[in-house]
Design a protein around this motif. Structure first.
Motif, PDB file in Angstrom:
ATOM      1  N   THR A  95      -6.544  -3.035   8.239  1.00 32.26           N
ATOM      2  CA  THR A  95      -5.564  -2.843   9.306  1.00 32.26           C
ATOM      3  C   THR A  95      -4.144  -2.923   8.763  1.00 32.26           C
ATOM      4  O   THR A  95      -3.304  -2.078   9.060  1.00 32.26           O
ATOM      5  N   ILE A  96      -3.870  -3.933   7.963  1.00 32.70           N
ATOM      6  CA  ILE A  96      -2.526  -4.120   7.417  1.00 32.70           C
ATOM      7  C   ILE A  96      -2.153  -2.964   6.489  1.00 32.70           C
ATOM      8  O   ILE A  96      -1.053  -2.413   6.572  1.00 32.70           O
ATOM      9  N   PHE A  97      -3.062  -2.570   5.616  1.00 33.00           N
ATOM     10  CA  PHE A  97      -2.730  -1.520   4.666  1.00 33.00           C
ATOM     11  C   PHE A  97      -2.601  -0.159   5.322  1.00 33.00           C
ATOM     12  O   PHE A  97      -1.805   0.658   4.874  1.00 33.00           O
ATOM     13  N   SER A  98      -3.360   0.087   6.367  1.00 35.13           N
ATOM     14  CA  SER A  98      -3.208   1.377   7.035  1.00 35.13           C
ATOM     15  C   SER A  98      -1.836   1.493   7.687  1.00 35.13           C
ATOM     16  O   SER A  98      -1.275   2.582   7.766  1.00 35.13           O
ATOM     17  N   LEU A  99      -1.276   0.371   8.129  1.00 35.18           N
ATOM     18  CA  LEU A  99       0.063   0.390   8.720  1.00 35.18           C
ATOM     19  C   LEU A  99       1.146   0.591   7.654  1.00 35.18           C
ATOM     20  O   LEU A  99       2.182   1.196   7.932  1.00 35.18           O
ATOM     21  N   GLU A 100       0.931   0.108   6.457  1.00 33.42           N
ATOM     22  CA  GLU A 100       1.948   0.145   5.410  1.00 33.42           C
ATOM     23  C   GLU A 100       1.761   1.275   4.412  1.00 33.42           C
ATOM     24  O   GLU A 100       2.549   1.411   3.475  1.00 33.42           O
ATOM     25  N   LYS A 101       0.749   2.072   4.583  1.00 35.25           N
ATOM     26  CA  LYS A 101       0.387   3.065   3.582  1.00 35.25           C
ATOM     27  C   LYS A 101       1.515   4.065   3.301  1.00 35.25           C
ATOM     28  O   LYS A 101       1.847   4.328   2.146  1.00 35.25           O
ATOM     29  N   ARG A 102       2.126   4.595   4.329  1.00 39.19           N
ATOM     30  CA  ARG A 102       3.166   5.605   4.143  1.00 39.19           C
ATOM     31  C   ARG A 102       4.388   5.028   3.438  1.00 39.19           C
ATOM     32  O   ARG A 102       4.970   5.657   2.559  1.00 39.19           O
ATOM     33  N   VAL A 103       4.775   3.824   3.830  1.00 34.48           N
ATOM     34  CA  VAL A 103       5.925   3.179   3.185  1.00 34.48           C
ATOM     35  C   VAL A 103       5.624   2.920   1.712  1.00 34.48           C
ATOM     36  O   VAL A 103       6.470   3.157   0.840  1.00 34.48           O
ATOM     37  N   PHE A 104       4.414   2.436   1.446  1.00 35.24           N
ATOM     38  CA  PHE A 104       4.042   2.171   0.051  1.00 35.24           C
ATOM     39  C   PHE A 104       4.105   3.441  -0.778  1.00 35.24           C
ATOM     40  O   PHE A 104       4.690   3.449  -1.874  1.00 35.24           O
ATOM     41  N   TYR A 105       3.497   4.527  -0.318  1.00 31.27           N
ATOM     42  CA  TYR A 105       3.501   5.767  -1.097  1.00 31.27           C
ATOM     43  C   TYR A 105       4.926   6.253  -1.361  1.00 31.27           C
ATOM     44  O   TYR A 105       5.258   6.675  -2.463  1.00 31.27           O
ATOM     45  N   ARG A 106       5.758   6.201  -0.347  1.00 31.75           N
ATOM     46  CA  ARG A 106       7.134   6.669  -0.505  1.00 31.75           C
ATOM     47  C   ARG A 106       7.886   5.823  -1.541  1.00 31.75           C
ATOM     48  O   ARG A 106       8.531   6.342  -2.439  1.00 31.75           O
ATOM     49  N   GLU A 107       7.778   4.505  -1.429  1.00 34.47           N
ATOM     50  CA  GLU A 107       8.503   3.632  -2.348  1.00 34.47           C
ATOM     51  C   GLU A 107       7.913   3.659  -3.755  1.00 34.47           C
ATOM     52  O   GLU A 107       8.648   3.584  -4.742  1.00 34.47           O
ATOM     53  N   TYR A 108       6.608   3.779  -3.844  1.00 34.36           N
ATOM     54  CA  TYR A 108       5.973   3.833  -5.160  1.00 34.36           C
ATOM     55  C   TYR A 108       6.361   5.118  -5.896  1.00 34.36           C
ATOM     56  O   TYR A 108       6.685   5.102  -7.076  1.00 34.36           O
TER      57      TYR A 108
END
Length: 176
Positions: A95-108
């Motif tokens: 649940t937590i990672f699905s919410l943060e996935k887009r932000v993570f990909y963009r920043e990574y």
């Protein structure tokens, strides 16, 4: 004579911050995000209490049954603890990672931080919540059921459940 340059040089933009700086920044951000979302904390607290009471009521007073039934019930309780710990921790991580996935990909992709820094901070922020709520979930039925009354035995059961939860948390974090 060359004109003075302004701004950041292109070569400076190509280098990531050192790992410790990435780690502390991400740890600070993940901790704040975890504390800000009071609804998730409240839901997980309610879930731990509710499941603990349900397990306690299902296996209430195991000691009044026959010895064979006692062994089966105690094994069933430990199995249920393990299954609940594994799947609840993996579900909360998903649940937590699905919410943060887009932000993570963009920043990574932008090169702000490395994958190990992000991964380690996420694990370190999630572990205390998992452990606290699972120890609470085990505490409620442990004494309702009539398992070994020694506090050290409860701590051992809680450690078993917490380690099982870590088996559900860590592999799913690695998927992202």
């Amino acid at each position: 004579r060359q004109p003075p340059t302004t701004g950041v040089s292109v070569t400076a933009l190509r280098h990531r911050a050192p790992f410790p700086r990435q780690f502390w920044y991400l740890l600070n951000r993940a901790s704040k995000n975890a504390l800000r979302n009071k609804m998730i904390v409240a839901v997980r607290l309610f879930q731990a209490i509710f499941i603990g009471v349900i397990i306690g009521l299902v296996y209430l007073d195991v000691n009044s049954r026959s010895p064979i039934a006692q062994v089966q019930d105690r094994a069933g309780v430990l199995f249920f603890f393990a299954i609940y710990a594994f799947f609840s921790s993996s579900n909360s991580v998903l649940t937590i990672f699905s919410l943060e996935k887009r932000v993570f990909y963009r920043e990574y992709r932008a090169g702000y931080y490395s994958l190990p820094a992000y991964y380690i901070t996420k694990v370190l922020v999630e572990i205390p919540y998992e452990i606290i709520f699972l120890f609470l979930m085990v505490l409620i039925p442990y004494y309702m059921i009539g398992l070994n009354p020694a506090f050290s035995a409860y701590l051992l059961a809680g450690l078993f459940v917490a380690l099982t939860a870590m088996c559900g948390t860590v592999p799913y974090i690695m998927l992202y």
